[in-house]
Design an enzyme around this catalytic site. Structure first.
Site: not given
Length: 375
Positions: A92, A192, A194, A333
């Site tokens: 990430s 959060y 993605n 990440g």
């Protein structure tokens, strides 16, 4: 799906630890002896706790030192070298790169942060409680969109995709994500996600008319001299340069998971890089060399992630104060085989920690950041 941020785990950590204050400088490295010892002790301790290998790349006083611990390959027992630079999958942390490109487009007047996503990607965000006319670009970059999380779907698995010789397009990924209802109303809170950075990269492609990877190379990697950083294309499952193997427990067994399918994580988590490149990138970003000053201020305009640690998240960028008063800005990440934490201070100090297996218990990341970034 493994391209999750371990920076979020920092928000569960207790009070920040102290920073080193010894000013004796090693003449060869430019870093204090005490800082080098503290960072080495940190990664040795993490390896002793069960992590296969660790790399710390520390930049201070214009000098960079690489420290390693553990092994690059369990089968051979080979140690991780400090030279040549070792590439890993950075998960990430890719999001800071994606956000930076969007902010460049903002600076060029091609994108507005508070404009609905539907302005740029008409009809993309439609579904159960999902409406691209009600979600702004800022909410996408700051994880306040409420979009359903793509990582919840079992088809989003980079390791399994490689085993099954599957690739995935961004359009296919978005279709999978939008099979689920919205998690919450846009702007209601921080969570959060993605999926947001699939949308951000698709916006880049729509506005520029170019592939995301091409814009990444043109706008950031080549101008900043990040020769060891790249976004592998669909089906490019190996790490091209020297690298330690990455490991994970799969079906109860410790497994070499270095080889995965990068199109699954794409702009949300697919980049490969080195510690030196990441230190250079975050230092350049905070120096105003990646996005202009006004857009950097927007990136640093964040929402609170955790009351206790005061960790905040802006536009693809996390930040907090260390106990010595230094400000850390960066990202982290986690992806199959690799966990990475990287960032810098506005004064030009930078650090990247890379681990080749997910820690069974998360170390005090804010503390180890302090050991590397405090003066």
């Amino acid at each position: 799906m493994r391209f999750a941020p371990i920076i979020v785990a920092i928000s569960a950590i207790a009070l920040l630890a102290g920073c080193t204050s010894d000013k004796k400088v090693d003449s060869a490295s430019g870093l204090s002896d005490n800082k080098i010892r503290a960072v080495q002790a940190d990664i040795d301790g993490i390896v002793a706790s069960g992590v296969t290998g660790a790399i710390a790349t520390v930049t201070d006083n214009g000098k960079t030192v690489v420290l390693t611990s553990g092994v690059a390959d369990i089968a051979t027992g080979a140690k991780i070298p400090t030279d040549p630079a070792q590439q890993v999958r950075i998960g990430s942390i890719s999001k800071t790169f994606t956000s930076s490109i969007v902010l460049q487009l903002v600076a060029e007047g091609k994108v507005r942060l508070d404009e609905p996503v539907d302005t740029y990607l008409p009809g993309l965000l439609k579904g159960d409680g999902v409406d691209g006319r009600a979600i702004t670009v800022r909410q996408i970059l700051r994880h306040q969109s409420g979009l359903p999380e793509i990582a919840k779907d079992p088809r989003i698995d980079e390791y399994r995709a490689a085993l099954e010789n599957r690739v995935m397009t961004p359009t296919e990924g978005m279709a999978i994500a939008l099979e689920r209802p919205a998690d919450f109303a846009p702007g209601a809170r921080f969570q959060y996600n993605n999926t947001n950075y699939y949308v951000a990269a698709m916006l880049v492609e729509k506005v520029t008319g170019a592939k995301y990877a091409d814009e990444l190379n043109r706008r950031i990697l080549r101008p900043q001299g990040l020769a060891d950083t790249y976004l592998p294309g669909a089906g490019d499952r190996e790490i091209r340069g020297p690298h330690p193997k990455g490991y994970a427990v799969v079906d109860g067994s410790l497994t070499d998971v270095t080889r995965i399918e990068p199109s699954v994580s794409w702009a949300a988590g697919g980049l490969i890089s080195t510690g030196a490149d990441l230190n250079r990138f975050y230092s350049a970003l905070l120096a105003g060399q990646v996005v202009p000053a006004a857009e950097l201020r927007e990136m640093r305009d964040g929402v609170l992630m955790d009351e206790e640690t005061q960790m905040r998240y802006g536009l693809g960028l996390g930040y907090t104060k260390l106990s010595c008063g230094a400000e850390y800005l960066g990202h982290s990440g986690g992806i199959y085989g690799y966990n990475t934490v990287s960032g810098a201070t506005p004064e030009g100090r930078a650090v990247t920690y890379m681990f080749t297996k997910e820690p069974e218990s998360m170390p005090d990341l804010v503390a180890i950041l302090g050991h590397a970034l405090c003066p």
